[in-house]
Enzyme design. Structure first.
Site, PDB file in Angstrom:
ATOM      1  N   GLU A 153       0.921  -0.862  -0.666  1.00 51.09           N
ATOM      2  CA  GLU A 153      -0.099   0.021  -0.568  1.00 51.09           C
ATOM      3  C   GLU A 153       0.646   1.710  -0.172  1.00 51.09           C
ATOM      4  O   GLU A 153       0.182   2.728  -0.775  1.00 51.09           O
ATOM      5  CB  GLU A 153      -0.760   0.056   1.208  1.00 51.09           C
ATOM      6  CG  GLU A 153      -1.956   1.422   0.820  1.00 51.09           C
ATOM      7  CD  GLU A 153      -2.479   1.503   2.714  1.00 51.09           C
ATOM      8  OE1 GLU A 153      -2.754   0.444   2.977  1.00 51.09           O
ATOM      9  OE2 GLU A 153      -3.442   2.012   3.092  1.00 51.09           O
ATOM     10  N   HIS A 208      -5.012   5.983   0.417  1.00 55.28           N
ATOM     11  CA  HIS A 208      -4.292   4.735   1.074  1.00 55.28           C
ATOM     12  C   HIS A 208      -5.493   4.060   0.482  1.00 55.28           C
ATOM     13  O   HIS A 208      -6.496   3.929  -0.704  1.00 55.28           O
ATOM     14  CB  HIS A 208      -5.628   4.979   2.797  1.00 55.28           C
ATOM     15  CG  HIS A 208      -5.240   5.755   4.005  1.00 55.28           C
ATOM     16  ND1 HIS A 208      -4.016   4.236   4.863  1.00 55.28           N
ATOM     17  CD2 HIS A 208      -5.198   7.092   4.387  1.00 55.28           C
ATOM     18  CE1 HIS A 208      -3.719   5.741   5.362  1.00 55.28           C
ATOM     19  NE2 HIS A 208      -4.585   6.574   5.300  1.00 55.28           N
ATOM     20  N   GLU A 289      -9.912   6.281   0.181  1.00 50.76           N
ATOM     21  CA  GLU A 289      -9.386   4.099   0.039  1.00 50.76           C
ATOM     22  C   GLU A 289      -9.643   3.805  -1.028  1.00 50.76           C
ATOM     23  O   GLU A 289     -11.217   3.868  -1.470  1.00 50.76           O
ATOM     24  CB  GLU A 289     -10.114   3.315   1.322  1.00 50.76           C
ATOM     25  CG  GLU A 289      -9.712   3.220   2.842  1.00 50.76           C
ATOM     26  CD  GLU A 289      -8.349   2.653   3.910  1.00 50.76           C
ATOM     27  OE1 GLU A 289      -8.107   2.095   2.109  1.00 50.76           O
ATOM     28  OE2 GLU A 289      -8.574   2.247   4.649  1.00 50.76           O
TER      29      GLU A 289
HETATM   30 ZN    ZN Z   1      -3.801   2.328   4.471  1.00 49.39          ZN
END
Ligand code: ZN
Length: 326
Positions: A153, A208, A289
């Site tokens: 990530e 993220h 996200e």
């Molecule tokens: Zn994250």
């Protein structure tokens, strides 16, 4: 669920242990260079490279010279033709001055927070230390999620953040990254919030990609919940942060073709009271996200350089829409 907390996974799983109104012409251009929905559709058909390649590095030249758009700057330059050299130079200087303020995001400050840090895995003890998160303590930072094949990530967030920074800078914004892969670890979540606060950012975004259930996919916006206690008061950011998130639901979705999350929040929005980055912020801030790294379909996207370009454009257009809204 593993990885649903970008700061601290609740179950110790994959997530380690561990962002027209003033019709801003310039940016409309930027957007015009890549018709979002069409670009996304192309990508989804498996098209790679080609037309998307020049988009990642939007330069001022690209944004100040829209095809077919006659601006005062252009007019000034034209009137200089055939005049003595000095006058021409003067006209060019005036033209340059006239151009600068025309950038759509001139005077705006954007803080982009690339989630996690490539150096976190080597500093587990440090990132496990507890810091203030808005009335409670939590881990300084986490290692973050990864795809089943091991693409981390922190590589995704940093690449997308750098590309989004380039696009927003080209549109005239001052852009600050909370980390650029060179800090030893972190920074801790409280510092990530403080960087946006100190900069008096007009908008802040934490980037993220989740490590959720394999059958879940899509993007979600994590928005602040009202926190008022002896440590923090984020009451001023609730409404503008909600508008910032809404801009993503429209623009990020249009540019990337990404669906709203099938498992995080409702209709792409998940209010969160457990994130120090939101609790401690005094400036409009949201987390995104972008995808679920543990989902096969989303994993293909996050590991695709072409899709990361789209994600960066989607982020930049979302933030710009928010900043230029009346
Ligand atoms: Zn994250």
């Amino acid at each position: 669920m593993a990885g649903r907390d970008p700061e601290w996974p609740s179950d110790g799983g994959a997530e380690r242990r561990s962002v027209s109104r003033r019709r801003f012409v310039g940016f409309a251009l930027l957007a015009g260079l890549v018709p979002g929905g069409a670009a996304a559709a192309e990508w989804l058909r498996g098209h790679r490279g080609g037309p998307h390649a020049p988009l990642a590095s939007g330069r001022p030249a690209d944004t100040t010279r829209p095809a077919g758009t006659a601006r005062p700057a252009d007019t000034a330059q034209a009137s200089g033709a055939g005049q003595p050299a000095g006058t021409v130079h003067q006209a060019k200087a005036q033209a340059a001055e006239a151009r600068a303020p025309a950038l759509p995001l001139a005077g705006k400050v954007v803080v982009i927070d690339p989630g996690h840090n490539p150096n976190n895995p080597q500093h587990v003890a440090e990132i496990d230390s507890l810091v203030q998160a808005g009335g409670f303590l939590k881990a300084c930072d986490t290692v973050g999620a990864e795809t089943d094949a091991g693409y981390p990530e922190f590589d995704f967030t940093l690449d997308v953040a750098r590309q989004a920074r380039a696009i927003l800078r080209a549109a005239g914004a001052k852009v600050i990254l909370t980390q650029n892969g060179r800090t030893v670890y972190g920074p801790c979540v409280d510092v990530r919030a403080a960087i946006g606060n100190r900069a008096h950012a007009d908008a802040a975004l934490s980037i993220h990609a989740d490590g959720g259930p394999p059958d879940g996919y899509g993007f979600a916006m994590l928005v602040p919940v009202l926190i008022q206690n002896g440590v923090t008061d984020n009451s001023a950011i609730i409404e503008p942060s909600s508008r910032l998130a809404d801009a993503f639901l429209t623009h990020f979705a249009a540019v990337t073709g990404q669906n709203r999350s099938t498992y995080l929040g409702v209709n792409g929005i998940q209010p969160r009271s457990d994130l120090g980055g939101l609790n401690l912020s005094t400036v409009p801030k949201v987390f995104i996200e972008c995808a679920n790294m543990r989902n096969a379909q989303d994993a293909v996207k996050v590991t695709s350089p072409a899709w990361r370009q789209l994600a960066a454009r989607g982020i930049a257009e979302s933030i710009s829409a928010f900043l230029t809204a009346a």
